[in-house]
Design an enzyme around this catalytic site. Structure first.
Site: not given
Ligand code: AGP
Length: 605
Positions: A2, A27, A73, A99-100, A478, A482, A485, A501, A600
């Site tokens: 948020c 964000r 969010w 926010n929270g 990574e 990417k 995402e 394996h 973010k």
């Protein structure tokens, strides 16, 4: 997560708030809302983007020189108009953005329902604004005192801004474990999740301390109180708007701009580290027998690179823990450990909590962060700032390579402190590190075109595998992160030796397999692993240093990067993988700067 923006001043609030909300889009959010006050509150809320809210507001009353804006969010309750903020109390006297997460909201809601409070949304935030009103009514308290009492009942995290229509031009703001900053200017005051929403009129900034209520009145000096309503002071620091102003420049997106900015960001990190007073850190390192690195997502991948580098060059035991798992694995933490938290934003709740756990056990802590004055920077005993500049793209790119640059410098420092490398070798590493910005520049130049071309071969895939060995293993995971995402293609990264394996069962004709080959002792082994997937008709894309020789016909596409010393490879190899993910996502028409469902700065656990 948020985003909050609020304003009280001489100017119309609506354009200031909308402009601020647009800047907070990075964000991540799924609905947006705004409340301006001109006698009464004009509340407008919409599921979707800030632009949807703007269109919805056209022709509606948005007047007022005080207002609150929010990007939500979704956590409690789905993303819809009702659950969007601001929320109001039953009497509509109080308006709040939050926010929270209020963890005990169910119990509080039950109590309020018992006292005949009705709710319009499914959110935990609406419970808070109703609770403030309940305190006001039941105990005849002022808004500020009622807010303090309500916040004392809250378990969880919050950054809130509250307006009471019966107190003209007043904003109340408070925070605990969620970021909130206040900007003061001659034309008015701002409250926000991020100072980048302040405009040129803001001249000073207050990083509000935990559990402090700020009382702001248009054109007056702010006042601060504890939740028990005792007056306290807060530091008021100078603010320079130009330092936080960001733009895409000539780039089509922030993410692409940030990928191409890496020559500069890496060099800023290296220079920053050189100016850092490393003497104190050396003293701390002297006593350390074990390093535990804790972080989330991309920052955790930096931690794994650090594990390989520090163990190899400084012979120190390093363990890497997901910050969200740290509390379940902290039983052996002791006085000779150093816990390092890595975070771009400096606000990630899990990483913050992991460092707090370490501190509570008397363990030394170090933070590697980009977000100046962020919560994580304030918690840790020592801080290394990345100085990479603000990163707007939700997918971390330049912050990652800056983290790796700082980690390389730290490795050299630890090796020096622990006396594990000769002075000649240390000098050689520093010499090569100084050349890093030039290597980055060359890599961008040689890999962009080919990455863009290879992206055409990946864009229609359902899934992809990334393989690495040794130092290129964390770069494989990574690279996979990417791709998933920003292009929403399922991707996994593995140590290439693990293929046999299990994951090799997934290999079929034309499955994109991206293998990262280092110019070091791991090369021969990963090349045989590539042969194994090629034999199963996978489409092999190799990212390698130009001095690595590949057997003929083993790869469908090859992306060469400069021949650098192997310890620089994680940075150099990341660049083509960022570009590959970027151009694949672009071909798929994805919103690269703001991928779906992502935030973010993940400020809830
Ligand atoms: C990176 O591309 C991701 N968006 C995400 O994994 C991120 O790295 C993670 O949330 C940690 O964030 P931080 O570095 O700000 O703590």
């Amino acid at each position: 997560m948020c985003g909050i923006v609020a304003y009280s001043g001489k100017n119309e609030a609506f354009p200031i708030l909308i402009n601020g909300l647009k800047k907070l889009e990075y964000r991540g959010y799924d609905s947006a809302g705004i409340g301006t006050v001109n006698g009464s509150v004009h509340l407008h809320k919409r599921e979707g983007k800030v632009n949807d809210l703007v269109s919805y507001c056209a022709g509606k009353n948005t007047s007022g020189k005080i207002g609150l804006g929010h990007t939500r969010w979704a956590t409690h309750g789905c993303a819809n108009n009702q659950n969007a903020h601001p929320h109001q109390s039953q009497s509509k006297r109080l308006t709040l953005v939050h926010n929270g997460i209020i963890e005990n909201y169910e119990a509080l809601k039950e109590m309020l329902t018992f006292h005949d409070f009705n709710f319009e949304s499914d959110t935990d935030s609406e419970v808070l604004v109703q609770l403030v009103e309940w305190y006001q009514i039941r105990y005849k308290l002022s808004t500020r005192v009622a807010l303090g009492r309500a916040l004392q009942d809250v378990q969880g995290s919050y950054a809130v801004v509250l307006h009471d229509t019966s107190v003209k031009y007043q904003l109340l703001a408070a925070r605990s474990e969620s970021p909130l900053v206040i900007g003061l200017g001659e034309e008015g005051h701002f409250v926000s999740s991020d100072s980048m929403t302040f405009d040129h009129s803001a001249k000073s900034i207050i990083y509000l301390e935990e559990k402090v209520i700020a009382e702001l009145h248009q054109n007056e000096e702010p006042a601060f109180y504890t939740l028990d309503d005792i007056t306290i002071d807060q530091d008021i620091l100078p603010f320079d708007y130009r330092k936080v102003a960001v733009s895409k420049g000539d780039f089509e997106s922030y993410t692409l701009k940030e990928i191409f900015e890496q020559k500069l960001s890496v060099s800023r990190t290296l220079n920053g580290f050189s100016n850092y007073n490393s003497e104190e850190l050396s003293k701390v390192l002297d006593d350390v027998d074990r390093i535990i690195i804790t972080a989330c997502g991309t920052s955790c991948h930096s931690g794994i690179v650090a594990e390989y580098l520090i163990e190899k060059y400084a012979h120190l035991n390093v363990e890497v823990e997901y910050a969200s798992e740290m509390r379940y694995k902290c039983h052996t933490l002791g006085k000779r450990d150093l816990v390092i938290g890595i975070s771009q934003s400096g606000e990630t709740a899990d990483t913050k909590m992991a460092l707090e756990i370490a501190k509570s056990k008397g363990v030394k802590t170090l933070a590697i962060v980009n977000g100046v004055n962020s919560s994580i920077a304030r918690i840790a005993d020592q801080v290394i700032y990345l100085k990479a500049g603000i990163e707007i793209g939700v997918a971390s790119t330049k912050a990652f390579t800056s983290q790796l640059s700082a980690i390389l410098m730290l490795t050299v420092l630890i090796a020096k402190t622990k006396n594990t490398l000769t002075q000649e070798r240390l000098d050689e590493m520093i010499f090569e590190l100084k050349k890093l910005p030039a290597y980055v520049s060359k890599t961008l130049a040689v890999s962009e075109k080919i990455a863009r071309r290879v992206a055409y071969h990946i864009a229609d895939a359902q899934s992809a595998l990334y393989l690495g060995r040794g130092l290129s293993f964390p770069i494989a995971i990574e690279g996979a992160l990417k791709l998933k995402e920003i292009s929403y293609i399922h991707a996994e990264g593995y140590p290439s030796g693990e293929m046999k394996h299990g994951p090799i069962a997934l290999v079929e004709e034309d499955l994109p397999v991206i293998a990262i080959v280092n110019n070091d002792e791991s090369a021969a082994k990963i090349i045989s692993n590539i042969q194994e997937v090629k034999a199963r008709k996978a489409m092999v894309i190799v990212v390698k240093n130009e001095d690595v020789e590949l057997p003929r016909n083993i790869a469908d596409h090859v992306i060469n990067v400069p021949a650098v010393p192997s310890y620089l490879n994680p940075i150099i190899q990341s660049i083509p993988l960022q570009l590959l993910a970027y151009y694949t996502a672009k071909l798929k028409g994805c919103n690269i700067d703001q991928p779906r469902n992502l935030a973010k700065s993940v400020t809830v656990e």
